[in-house]
Design a protein around this motif. Structure first.
Motif, PDB file in Angstrom:
ATOM      1  N   ALA A  20       0.836  -1.195   0.000  1.00 35.99           N
ATOM      2  CA  ALA A  20       0.000   0.000   0.000  1.00 35.99           C
ATOM      3  C   ALA A  20       0.873   1.248   0.000  1.00 35.99           C
ATOM      4  O   ALA A  20       1.807   1.350   0.789  1.00 35.99           O
ATOM      5  CB  ALA A  20      -0.904   0.008   1.225  1.00 35.99           C
ATOM      6  N   PRO A  21       0.588   2.198  -0.901  1.00 32.88           N
ATOM      7  CA  PRO A  21       1.362   3.440  -0.904  1.00 32.88           C
ATOM      8  C   PRO A  21       0.862   4.398   0.163  1.00 32.88           C
ATOM      9  O   PRO A  21      -0.268   4.302   0.625  1.00 32.88           O
ATOM     10  CB  PRO A  21       1.090   4.004  -2.292  1.00 32.88           C
ATOM     11  CG  PRO A  21      -0.283   3.536  -2.611  1.00 32.88           C
ATOM     12  CD  PRO A  21      -0.391   2.168  -1.988  1.00 32.88           C
ATOM     13  N   ASN A  22       1.719   5.341   0.525  1.00 37.46           N
ATOM     14  CA  ASN A  22       1.279   6.496   1.293  1.00 37.46           C
ATOM     15  C   ASN A  22       0.662   7.436   0.263  1.00 37.46           C
ATOM     16  O   ASN A  22       1.368   7.967  -0.592  1.00 37.46           O
ATOM     17  CB  ASN A  22       2.457   7.172   2.005  1.00 37.46           C
ATOM     18  CG  ASN A  22       3.005   6.315   3.108  1.00 37.46           C
ATOM     19  OD1 ASN A  22       2.269   5.671   3.828  1.00 37.46           O
ATOM     20  ND2 ASN A  22       4.312   6.276   3.221  1.00 37.46           N
ATOM     21  N   VAL A  23      -0.635   7.600   0.320  1.00 40.36           N
ATOM     22  CA  VAL A  23      -1.351   8.377  -0.687  1.00 40.36           C
ATOM     23  C   VAL A  23      -1.098   9.864  -0.467  1.00 40.36           C
ATOM     24  O   VAL A  23      -1.213  10.373   0.642  1.00 40.36           O
ATOM     25  CB  VAL A  23      -2.866   8.076  -0.632  1.00 40.36           C
ATOM     26  CG1 VAL A  23      -3.650   8.980  -1.569  1.00 40.36           C
ATOM     27  CG2 VAL A  23      -3.115   6.614  -0.974  1.00 40.36           C
ATOM     28  N   THR A  24      -0.749  10.545  -1.564  1.00 43.75           N
ATOM     29  CA  THR A  24      -0.534  11.990  -1.496  1.00 43.75           C
ATOM     30  C   THR A  24      -1.697  12.755  -2.118  1.00 43.75           C
ATOM     31  O   THR A  24      -1.924  13.904  -1.778  1.00 43.75           O
ATOM     32  CB  THR A  24       0.768  12.397  -2.212  1.00 43.75           C
ATOM     33  OG1 THR A  24       0.711  11.979  -3.580  1.00 43.75           O
ATOM     34  CG2 THR A  24       1.973  11.769  -1.531  1.00 43.75           C
ATOM     35  N   GLY A  25      -2.432  12.122  -3.026  1.00 49.49           N
ATOM     36  CA  GLY A  25      -3.550  12.817  -3.651  1.00 49.49           C
ATOM     37  C   GLY A  25      -4.298  11.934  -4.630  1.00 49.49           C
ATOM     38  O   GLY A  25      -3.887  10.810  -4.918  1.00 49.49           O
ATOM     39  N   GLN A  37       9.488   0.814  -0.940  1.00 40.43           N
ATOM     40  CA  GLN A  37      10.075  -0.219  -1.784  1.00 40.43           C
ATOM     41  C   GLN A  37      10.173   0.200  -3.252  1.00 40.43           C
ATOM     42  O   GLN A  37      11.151  -0.106  -3.924  1.00 40.43           O
ATOM     43  CB  GLN A  37       9.246  -1.511  -1.721  1.00 40.43           C
ATOM     44  CG  GLN A  37       9.176  -2.128  -0.357  1.00 40.43           C
ATOM     45  CD  GLN A  37       8.044  -1.567   0.500  1.00 40.43           C
ATOM     46  OE1 GLN A  37       7.518  -0.491   0.262  1.00 40.43           O
ATOM     47  NE2 GLN A  37       7.684  -2.303   1.523  1.00 40.43           N
ATOM     48  N   ASN A  38       9.146   0.865  -3.778  1.00 37.64           N
ATOM     49  CA  ASN A  38       9.073   1.131  -5.219  1.00 37.64           C
ATOM     50  C   ASN A  38       9.060   2.605  -5.589  1.00 37.64           C
ATOM     51  O   ASN A  38       8.942   2.929  -6.767  1.00 37.64           O
ATOM     52  CB  ASN A  38       7.819   0.462  -5.794  1.00 37.64           C
ATOM     53  CG  ASN A  38       7.833  -1.025  -5.550  1.00 37.64           C
ATOM     54  OD1 ASN A  38       8.812  -1.694  -5.831  1.00 37.64           O
ATOM     55  ND2 ASN A  38       6.763  -1.546  -4.999  1.00 37.64           N
ATOM     56  N   GLY A  48      -7.034  -0.222  -8.937  1.00 39.82           N
ATOM     57  CA  GLY A  48      -5.861  -0.346  -8.080  1.00 39.82           C
ATOM     58  C   GLY A  48      -4.610  -0.754  -8.825  1.00 39.82           C
ATOM     59  O   GLY A  48      -3.541  -0.866  -8.240  1.00 39.82           O
ATOM     60  N   GLN A  49      -4.714  -0.975 -10.123  1.00 40.84           N
ATOM     61  CA  GLN A  49      -3.555  -1.372 -10.927  1.00 40.84           C
ATOM     62  C   GLN A  49      -2.663  -0.164 -11.224  1.00 40.84           C
ATOM     63  O   GLN A  49      -3.130   0.971 -11.234  1.00 40.84           O
ATOM     64  CB  GLN A  49      -4.012  -2.013 -12.230  1.00 40.84           C
ATOM     65  CG  GLN A  49      -4.761  -3.309 -12.018  1.00 40.84           C
ATOM     66  CD  GLN A  49      -3.933  -4.338 -11.251  1.00 40.84           C
ATOM     67  OE1 GLN A  49      -2.807  -4.638 -11.622  1.00 40.84           O
ATOM     68  NE2 GLN A  49      -4.488  -4.843 -10.168  1.00 40.84           N
ATOM     69  N   ASP A  50      -1.388  -0.445 -11.483  1.00 41.05           N
ATOM     70  CA  ASP A  50      -0.455   0.623 -11.828  1.00 41.05           C
ATOM     71  C   ASP A  50      -0.931   1.337 -13.087  1.00 41.05           C
ATOM     72  O   ASP A  50      -1.210   0.715 -14.098  1.00 41.05           O
ATOM     73  CB  ASP A  50       0.949   0.068 -12.080  1.00 41.05           C
ATOM     74  CG  ASP A  50       1.604  -0.445 -10.814  1.00 41.05           C
ATOM     75  OD1 ASP A  50       1.302   0.081  -9.738  1.00 41.05           O
ATOM     76  OD2 ASP A  50       2.425  -1.366 -10.918  1.00 41.05           O
ATOM     77  N   LYS A  51      -1.012   2.652 -12.994  1.00 38.80           N
ATOM     78  CA  LYS A  51      -1.390   3.479 -14.141  1.00 38.80           C
ATOM     79  C   LYS A  51      -0.138   4.012 -14.824  1.00 38.80           C
ATOM     80  O   LYS A  51      -0.095   4.158 -16.022  1.00 38.80           O
ATOM     81  CB  LYS A  51      -2.278   4.624 -13.650  1.00 38.80           C
ATOM     82  CG  LYS A  51      -2.920   5.433 -14.698  1.00 38.80           C
ATOM     83  CD  LYS A  51      -4.144   4.734 -15.231  1.00 38.80           C
ATOM     84  CE  LYS A  51      -4.921   5.691 -16.094  1.00 38.80           C
ATOM     85  NZ  LYS A  51      -5.957   5.028 -16.817  1.00 38.80           N
ATOM     86  N   GLU A  52       0.867   4.298 -14.006  1.00 41.39           N
ATOM     87  CA  GLU A  52       2.131   4.819 -14.519  1.00 41.39           C
ATOM     88  C   GLU A  52       3.243   4.277 -13.631  1.00 41.39           C
ATOM     89  O   GLU A  52       3.156   4.369 -12.408  1.00 41.39           O
ATOM     90  CB  GLU A  52       2.111   6.345 -14.490  1.00 41.39           C
ATOM     91  CG  GLU A  52       3.123   6.980 -15.365  1.00 41.39           C
ATOM     92  CD  GLU A  52       2.934   8.483 -15.487  1.00 41.39           C
ATOM     93  OE1 GLU A  52       3.958   9.152 -15.652  1.00 41.39           O
ATOM     94  OE2 GLU A  52       1.808   8.968 -15.408  1.00 41.39           O
ATOM     95  N   THR A  53       4.284   3.721 -14.230  1.00 37.08           N
ATOM     96  CA  THR A  53       5.338   3.082 -13.441  1.00 37.08           C
ATOM     97  C   THR A  53       6.498   4.000 -13.079  1.00 37.08           C
ATOM     98  O   THR A  53       7.242   3.703 -12.169  1.00 37.08           O
ATOM     99  CB  THR A  53       5.885   1.836 -14.174  1.00 37.08           C
ATOM    100  OG1 THR A  53       6.326   2.220 -15.473  1.00 37.08           O
ATOM    101  CG2 THR A  53       4.811   0.761 -14.286  1.00 37.08           C
ATOM    102  N   SER A  54       6.672   5.104 -13.794  1.00 35.20           N
ATOM    103  CA  SER A  54       7.717   6.082 -13.462  1.00 35.20           C
ATOM    104  C   SER A  54       7.132   7.485 -13.549  1.00 35.20           C
ATOM    105  O   SER A  54       7.448   8.249 -14.461  1.00 35.20           O
ATOM    106  CB  SER A  54       8.907   5.956 -14.424  1.00 35.20           C
ATOM    107  OG  SER A  54       9.527   4.723 -14.280  1.00 35.20           O
TER     108      SER A  54
END
Length: 78
Positions: A20-25, A37-38, A48-54
């Motif tokens: 789980a990420p720390n959500v910023t917005g 980690q990432n 909940g899937q990755d929309k953008e990896t970088s």
């Protein structure tokens, strides 16, 4: 959560090992955050899937043209 039914659509961590990420917005169907980690992540709010990896930034606020992070204001992409 689905705004119409209140049903939980997804949750992290999940069985695949994603954390789980720390959500910023959140804006326009995307959830912005960071993980130790990432690094920075952008998730699809519905799946909940990755929309953008970088993504390059995890903004606290954006109007679609600019994004405010914890350190700078940057032009928004897309």
């Amino acid at each position: 959560m689905d705004p119409h039914t209140g049903k939980a659509l997804w949750a992290l961590p999940d069985s695949s090992g994603r954390v789980a990420p720390n959500v910023t917005g959140a804006r326009h169907g995307m959830v912005y955050g960071r993980t130790e980690q990432n690094g920075l992540v952008v998730l699809d709010a519905r799946t909940g899937q990755d929309k953008e990896t970088s993504p390059g930034a995890a903004p606290y606020w954006t109007d679609g043209r600019y994004a405010v992070t914890d350190k700078v204001m940057v032009p928004a992409r897309g």
